[in-house]
Motif scaffolding. Structure first.
Motif, PDB file in Angstrom:
ATOM      1  N   GLY A 258       0.996  -1.187   0.075  1.00  0.00           N
ATOM      2  CA  GLY A 258       0.036  -0.214  -0.288  1.00  0.00           C
ATOM      3  C   GLY A 258       0.860   1.269   0.081  1.00  0.00           C
ATOM      4  N   ALA A 259       0.322   2.311  -0.562  1.00  0.00           N
ATOM      5  CA  ALA A 259       1.129   3.338  -0.435  1.00  0.00           C
ATOM      6  C   ALA A 259       0.037   4.794  -0.433  1.00  0.00           C
ATOM      7  CB  ALA A 259       1.919   3.498  -1.588  1.00  0.00           C
ATOM      8  N   PHE A 260      -0.855   4.711  -1.599  1.00  0.00           N
ATOM      9  CA  PHE A 260      -1.916   5.795  -1.645  1.00  0.00           C
ATOM     10  C   PHE A 260      -1.603   7.028  -1.777  1.00  0.00           C
ATOM     11  CE2 PHE A 260      -2.973   2.222   1.363  1.00  0.00           C
ATOM     12  CZ  PHE A 260      -3.773   1.717   0.717  1.00  0.00           C
ATOM     13  N   GLY A 261      -0.347   7.315  -2.520  1.00  0.00           N
ATOM     14  CA  GLY A 261       0.362   8.323  -2.587  1.00  0.00           C
ATOM     15  C   GLY A 261       1.583   8.856  -1.558  1.00  0.00           C
ATOM     16  N   SER A 262       1.596   8.213  -0.451  1.00  0.00           N
ATOM     17  CA  SER A 262       2.913   8.412   0.567  1.00  0.00           C
ATOM     18  C   SER A 262       4.087   7.884  -0.331  1.00  0.00           C
ATOM     19  CB  SER A 262       2.518   7.749   1.686  1.00  0.00           C
ATOM     20  OG  SER A 262       2.537   6.252   1.559  1.00  0.00           O
ATOM     21  N   GLY A 263       4.126   7.035  -1.222  1.00  0.00           N
ATOM     22  CA  GLY A 263       5.333   6.701  -2.055  1.00  0.00           C
ATOM     23  C   GLY A 263       5.428   7.532  -3.305  1.00  0.00           C
ATOM     24  N   LEU A 264       4.695   8.570  -3.687  1.00  0.00           N
ATOM     25  CA  LEU A 264       5.184   9.127  -4.834  1.00  0.00           C
ATOM     26  C   LEU A 264       6.484   9.728  -4.596  1.00  0.00           C
ATOM     27  CD1 LEU A 264       1.586  10.780  -5.294  1.00  0.00           C
ATOM     28  CD2 LEU A 264       2.893   9.145  -6.774  1.00  0.00           C
ATOM     29  N   THR A 516      15.902  -0.838 -13.448  1.00  0.00           N
ATOM     30  CA  THR A 516      16.617  -1.048 -14.645  1.00  0.00           C
ATOM     31  C   THR A 516      15.761  -1.410 -15.756  1.00  0.00           C
ATOM     32  OG1 THR A 516      17.119  -3.505 -14.232  1.00  0.00           O
ATOM     33  CG2 THR A 516      18.751  -1.787 -13.429  1.00  0.00           C
ATOM     34  N   LEU A 517      14.533  -1.736 -15.662  1.00  0.00           N
ATOM     35  CA  LEU A 517      13.586  -2.035 -16.534  1.00  0.00           C
ATOM     36  C   LEU A 517      13.255  -1.032 -17.391  1.00  0.00           C
ATOM     37  CD1 LEU A 517      11.279  -4.450 -14.459  1.00  0.00           C
ATOM     38  CD2 LEU A 517      13.043  -5.223 -16.208  1.00  0.00           C
ATOM     39  N   PRO A 518      12.521  -1.182 -18.440  1.00  0.00           N
ATOM     40  CA  PRO A 518      12.028   0.216 -19.437  1.00  0.00           C
ATOM     41  C   PRO A 518      11.286   0.962 -18.669  1.00  0.00           C
ATOM     42  CG  PRO A 518      11.629  -2.234 -20.586  1.00  0.00           C
ATOM     43  CD  PRO A 518      12.255  -2.262 -19.259  1.00  0.00           C
ATOM     44  N   VAL A 519      11.677   2.339 -18.949  1.00  0.00           N
ATOM     45  CA  VAL A 519      10.909   3.359 -18.153  1.00  0.00           C
ATOM     46  C   VAL A 519       9.292   3.468 -17.985  1.00  0.00           C
ATOM     47  CG1 VAL A 519      10.998   5.020 -19.956  1.00  0.00           C
ATOM     48  CG2 VAL A 519      10.998   5.896 -17.915  1.00  0.00           C
ATOM     49  N   ALA A 520       9.074   3.569 -16.910  1.00  0.00           N
ATOM     50  CA  ALA A 520       7.586   3.731 -16.490  1.00  0.00           C
ATOM     51  C   ALA A 520       7.318   4.987 -15.787  1.00  0.00           C
ATOM     52  CB  ALA A 520       7.009   2.412 -15.721  1.00  0.00           C
ATOM     53  N   PRO A 521       6.222   5.449 -15.654  1.00  0.00           N
ATOM     54  CA  PRO A 521       5.930   6.732 -14.744  1.00  0.00           C
ATOM     55  C   PRO A 521       5.725   6.100 -13.273  1.00  0.00           C
ATOM     56  CG  PRO A 521       3.785   6.057 -15.927  1.00  0.00           C
ATOM     57  CD  PRO A 521       5.084   5.053 -16.302  1.00  0.00           C
ATOM     58  N   ILE A 522       5.804   7.094 -12.291  1.00  0.00           N
ATOM     59  CA  ILE A 522       5.363   6.841 -11.059  1.00  0.00           C
ATOM     60  C   ILE A 522       4.050   6.120 -10.950  1.00  0.00           C
ATOM     61  CG2 ILE A 522       4.954   7.782  -8.777  1.00  0.00           C
ATOM     62  CD1 ILE A 522       7.175   9.801  -9.568  1.00  0.00           C
ATOM     63  N   GLU A 523       3.562   5.288 -10.184  1.00  0.00           N
ATOM     64  CA  GLU A 523       2.166   4.911 -10.213  1.00  0.00           C
ATOM     65  C   GLU A 523       1.297   5.674  -9.280  1.00  0.00           C
ATOM     66  OE1 GLU A 523       1.073   0.756  -8.413  1.00  0.00           O
ATOM     67  OE2 GLU A 523      -0.587   0.714  -9.623  1.00  0.00           O
ATOM     68  N   GLY A 524       0.689   6.419  -9.946  1.00  0.00           N
ATOM     69  CA  GLY A 524      -0.192   7.460  -9.214  1.00  0.00           C
ATOM     70  C   GLY A 524      -1.251   7.928 -10.232  1.00  0.00           C
ATOM     71  N   GLY A 525      -2.136   8.702  -9.749  1.00  0.00           N
ATOM     72  CA  GLY A 525      -3.060   9.326 -10.503  1.00  0.00           C
ATOM     73  C   GLY A 525      -3.942   8.513 -11.318  1.00  0.00           C
ATOM     74  N   SER A 526      -4.196   7.340 -10.911  1.00  0.00           N
ATOM     75  CA  SER A 526      -5.082   6.416 -11.848  1.00  0.00           C
ATOM     76  C   SER A 526      -4.785   6.129 -13.037  1.00  0.00           C
ATOM     77  CB  SER A 526      -6.605   6.847 -11.722  1.00  0.00           C
ATOM     78  OG  SER A 526      -7.014   6.882 -10.288  1.00  0.00           O
ATOM     79  N   SER A 527      -3.176   6.265 -13.465  1.00  0.00           N
ATOM     80  CA  SER A 527      -2.709   6.307 -14.758  1.00  0.00           C
ATOM     81  C   SER A 527      -2.088   5.316 -15.269  1.00  0.00           C
ATOM     82  CB  SER A 527      -2.078   7.527 -14.855  1.00  0.00           C
ATOM     83  OG  SER A 527      -0.637   7.334 -14.151  1.00  0.00           O
ATOM     84  N   HIS A 528      -1.911   4.039 -14.553  1.00  0.00           N
ATOM     85  CA  HIS A 528      -1.079   3.048 -14.841  1.00  0.00           C
ATOM     86  C   HIS A 528      -1.294   2.173 -16.073  1.00  0.00           C
ATOM     87  CE1 HIS A 528       2.851   2.627 -13.089  1.00  0.00           C
ATOM     88  NE2 HIS A 528       2.806   1.544 -12.711  1.00  0.00           N
ATOM     89  N   VAL A 529      -2.596   1.881 -15.980  1.00  0.00           N
ATOM     90  CA  VAL A 529      -3.340   1.046 -17.087  1.00  0.00           C
ATOM     91  C   VAL A 529      -3.352   1.796 -18.399  1.00  0.00           C
ATOM     92  CG1 VAL A 529      -5.574  -0.139 -17.815  1.00  0.00           C
ATOM     93  CG2 VAL A 529      -4.596  -0.514 -15.481  1.00  0.00           C
TER      94      VAL A 529
END
Lengths: 760, 192
Positions: A258-264, A516-529
């Motif tokens: 869990g993080a809910f933003g605290s891990g941004l 080291t994996l291909p670049v991904a954004p931070i998981e946040g803002g309901s944008s990962h999918v």
């Protein structure tokens, strides 16, 4: 070359899961690892010769550290070292080096950088010992000496210092300029309401304690297991702060509790653990306590005022929404609080404002549905109040002012099935049976009330890369440095790849959680999918083209003249659409082509030119029933129906859990959560789970989730919009509105504790 | 500036002397283990840091969240509140000890089937707690399950699915039960 990184122990769907399609209900692929205790979180990765770090926090709010009496602490057997600003290893002196990828305007706190204390609970020392127990004990014996300066932590007392926010932050847009003449329209209107709202500080409190395990390898390379919503953000931060190249640092977060933003943003245990590993030249683990998890970002205390005015038929003629929130002295934390009020309802006169007050607190940080959680809450209570002033059904008032286009930007919505949410939600709940007057329903000693509210959140897309590797044995490994904070990333990405390639899901592995994996954004803002999911599908499409090319080149190939739209990937084969019996198994294809593996990489960039022509948002309609005890003012939310329009739902099971969880958060926001500060000390007082109540099982009753049909190809190629935040937005307003309907008592502040219900 | 005071003439205080070790014996997931440990080591830290059984989670270290729930002689306890020495001779079952090889415990399977988890951090505690709950025999309705599973906080909010999973394994029909507490709640009572 992207290979499976063995220590990540990436989960794959259970054998027999079979073929999947978007929208299906599939069990979480990481389920087995989580129910057996095999999933390892940041503090759980073993390392030889591990030193334990325990953090000492300031007991003053503002001032300077004059020195430390460390004698007793250093005498504790097993203590190795105590790091303070005086003896820490070298850190970059530039303030800019401490800005992570989601830092707002200003300059961040630099842990153990110097003698300045700027908030209560600031980390000031790290005690390192051979055992956790010795470090914990010695930490209690560290005695700092301070020069104390006066502090200001009370928002209400410093509203005169409110200022415009400075600097940029991802996801933040300042309020639009005034549309029409809001105050004049308000003055002239026949029906109007004004209301003020207060929402207290909340803390995210994910169940997993913030932790970093820094494993120092023989060559000095640091492999860090960190609690973060982005391994790449933490890697970037460590590299910049300590001057370590990306080759010398790897950050991993295969499981995040869990993080809910605290891990941004990287939290302070990370730089502290790294500096200890550099100083001691050994592996180090630092785990924060639950109490210490109240010593970094929070949802900011916010005061709001709303004025609404309407014609007698319910047509809105004026919306005014002002918000003032706290931030720190160092950074201007911003979130979208008021803009929603210029987006949800058609209106010709709209005026919005948002200001900040700098206080001697730590910088706030995004917390699930940042800004909307309390901003939409205020608007939706105000709409309820207006409905009573108009003697109109609350749902009818919303339908009367339904925004067909974004009223402030004058843009069409990419998709907006909110009307379906209202209709289906109301039908499921039985809204048409609702008596209009408050205090109409009673059961035993409890008043019963029904309330509703609208919710909305952004439908965002960022950019990402993904790699897809098909192995000779038919296994597909898709990778991106994404994160799964419990959202279901492992599951939904594997589903997208399996469906795209026509492979049984158990033959597809989605690998995430390594910088080291291909670049991904931070998981946040309901944008990962929308983001990573689109990159995964893009990578699979590219892989299909490569495989067809290989098939065409085979001797006497039946695919020699086939174009990509004339073939399909299904049942583990490549086959002709027109003649499905002409097919080749994928492992066979690789074997004939003489390839041990085929790898493609894909970069997904949002179609910004197309997207900017639309307002892109998710919507919801929330209906709820409350029971309010006449004597004690206690509230139970006995029934919730949440109807969601969030584009195409890819993974039905995990998306359902996201919305249910969001509703639980909304109930918890409405009734329970607030961190209270003693302004004489500048300190949060209820920094633990006994005194900061989050909803427990007994607080939660029936929750029903409806996903209405929506398919949005502007937001993402998948048709999806994202479900992380929308489940929460509007819930607390629906609860508050239901309490009014039950009791005739209007409570505009959160949380709605029994004392407020009795006093109202 | 450091202001360490090494010039003390008094002998070191008792708190800074090496903590004495005590021998204990625990049966953990069916295997007997012997330890020499300090009294200040909790059962939770013993499991996590010394046995590398990290399935039992630390969420608060104060008995407020239930993430550390394990079974001690079959009873559910907060491992963070139990000093390891106080468990001497006990049989401890952790989440790692519930499955029979590859065959999951029915509760583990039900948690997967109902998606009664998201981040998974509270999940081992929830499942161990549910095993203890079933043994206690106090919960007979979904309302009872809710009440008696309330010592285990799930911040992701998977409560409805947790109730479904536990109720299914216990054979409690969903939502057919009245919304009444299983028994009068008396603040401060501890179930034996």
């Amino acid at each position: 070359m992207t290979e499976l990184i063995e220590p990540l122990k990436t989960p794959t769907a259970e054998p027999g899961t079979g073929m999947v399609q978007p929208g299906m209900s599939v069990s979480r692929v990481d389920g087995r690892a989580k129910v057996t205790g095999a999933a390892r979180y940041a503090a759980e990765h073993p390392a030889a010769d591990l030193a334990y770090g325990v953090v000492v926090n300031s007991t003053i709010t503002k001032g300077r550290i004059l020195g430390f009496d460390l004698a007793d602490a250093l005498r504790v057997p097993g203590v190795i070292d105590i790091i303070t600003h005086s003896n820490r290893p070298r850190m970059r002196p530039f303030k800019l080096s401490y800005k992570d990828m989601t830092a707002p305007g200003g300059f961040p706190f630099r842990p153990l950088y110097d003698d300045v204390v700027f908030y209560s609970g600031q980390p000031i020392a790290l005690v390192l010992a051979e055992t956790f127990e010795a470090a914990r004990h010695a930490a209690t014996l560290v005695r700092p000496d301070y020069a104390v300066e006066p502090h200001e932590t009370e928002l209400a007392a410093h509203l005169h210092r409110a200022h415009d926010p400075h600097g940029l932050k991802a996801g933040f847009a300042p309020p639009p300029k005034e549309k029409g003449h809001a105050q004049a329209a308000f003055d002239a209107a026949p029906v109007k309401i004004e209301a003020e709202f207060h929402s207290g500080v909340e803390h995210h409190n994910p169940m997993e304690l913030f932790a970093s395990t820094v494993i120092r390898e023989a060559d000095g390379h640091l492999t860090i297991y960190d609690k973060t919503q982005s391994s790449q953000n933490s890697r970037w931060y460590v590299s910049h702060v300590f001057g370590l190249s990306s080759r010398k640092v790897t950050v991993r977060n295969p499981y995040v509790g869990g993080a809910f933003g605290s891990g941004l943003r990287p939290q302070y245990q990370l730089p502290l653990a790294v500096m200890a590993a550099l100083k001691l030249k050994r592996s180090v683990r630092v785990v924060l306590t639950r109490q210490q998890m109240f010593t970094f970002g929070h949802r900011p205390e916010t005061r709001q005022a709303i004025k609404l005015a309407a014609e007698r038929d319910g047509t809105l003629v004026s919306i005014q929404h002002d918000a003032v929130a706290e931030t720190s002295r160092r950074e201007d934390y911003t979130e979208v609080v008021v803009n929603w009020s210029g987006q949800l309802y058609a209106c010709d006169n709209i005026r919005l404002s948002y200001h900040l007050v700098d206080l001697d607190n730590y910088t706030p940080i995004d917390m699930r549905a940042p800004g909307a959680a309390h901003g939409v809450h205020a608007l939706e209570i105000a709409m309820d109040e207006l409905s009573y002033a108009l003697q109109m059904d609350p749902l009818a008032l919303r339908l009367k002012n339904y925004a067909e286009i974004d009223p402030t930007k004058n843009l069409p919505f990419s998709t907006k099935a909110l009307r379906d949410c209202y209709t289906q939600g109301a039908a499921r709940f039985g809204w048409d049976q609702r008596p209009a007057a408050p205090r109409s329903m009673r059961k035993g000693n409890e008043w019963v009330g029904w309330g509703m509210a609208t919710g909305t959140w952004d439908a965002m897309q960022m950019f990402a890369r993904a790699s897809a590797v098909l192995h000779a044995d038919g296994r597909l490994v898709v990778s991106s440095a994404a994160t799964d904070i419990g959202t279901g990333t492992y599951t939904v990405m594997a589903m997208i790849a399996a469906a795209s390639m026509g492979l049984p899901m158990e033959r597809v592995t989605f690998q995430l959680g390594d910088s080291t994996l291909p670049v991904a954004p931070i998981e946040g803002g309901s944008s990962h999918v929308t983001t990573v999911g689109s990159a995964v599908e893009g990578a699979c499409e590219k892989l299909q083209k490569r495989l067809l090319k290989l098939a065409k080149a085979l001797p006497d190939s039946p695919f020699a003249k086939a174009k990509i739209d004339e073939v399909e990937f299904a049942d583990g084969t490549l086959r002709l659409r027109a003649r499905p019996e002409v097919r080749i198994e994928l492992p066979q294809l690789l074997q004939h082509a003489g390839e041990a593996r085929v790898e493609v990489k894909y970069l997904m960039l949002p179609d910004a030119l197309k997207q900017r022509k639309y307002q892109r948002a998710t919507h919801s309609a929330v209906f709820c029933e409350v029971h309010v005890d006449e004597d004690f003012g206690t509230v139970r939310v006995t029934r919730v129906v949440s109807a969601i329009a969030a584009g195409k739902i890819i993974s039905a099971k995990t998306a359902h859990s996201q919305i249910t969880g969001g509703v639980v958060w909304g109930i918890s926001q409405a009734l329970h959560e607030e961190t209270l500060q003693d302004h004489r000390l500048g300190r949060f007082m209820n920094a633990n789970f006994a005194e900061y109540h989050v909803a427990v099982n007994a607080d939660i009753h029936d929750i029903e989730v409806i996903f209405v049909e929506e398919d949005d190809r502007v937001v993402s190629r998948l048709g999806a919009k994202g479900v992380g935040e929308i489940g929460l937005v509007g819930v607390a307003a629906a609860v508050s509105n239901a309490i009014y309907h039950a009791t005739g008592r209007r409570i505009r502040d959160t949380p709605i504790t029994p004392d407020k219900v009795i006093a109202a | 500036m450091l202001t360490e005071n090494h010039a003390t003439a008094t002998p070191p205080s008792p708190v800074t002397m090496a903590a004495p070790l005590y021998p204990i014996e625990l049966t953990v997931n069916g295997t007997r283990h012997q330890f020499e440990i300090e009294t200040w080591v909790t059962l939770l830290d013993l499991l996590r840091e010394r046995m590398l059984l990290t399935g039992s989670k630390k969420g608060c270290d104060h008995g407020q969240c239930g993430a550390c729930t394990v079974l001690s002689n079959g009873r559910r306890i907060n491992a963070c509140l139990a000093l390891a020495v106080s468990q001497n001779g006990h049989e401890i079952t952790t989440i790692e000890g519930l499955a029979d090889g590859n065959q999951l415990h029915p509760l583990q399977q039900a948690f997967i089937d109902h998606d009664a988890l998201q981040c998974g951090y509270c999940t081992p505690g929830q499942i161990c707690s549910a095993v203890g709950l079933m043994r206690e025999g106090e919960a007979h309705t979904t309302a009872g399950v809710r009440e008696l599973m309330s010592g285990n906080v799930c911040r992701c909010g998977a409560y409805p699915q947790i109730v479904q999973a536990v109720s299914q394994v216990m054979g409690i029909a969903p939502a057919a039960q009245p919304e009444a507490p299983v028994r009068p709640t008396v603040v401060g009572t501890v179930l034996s």
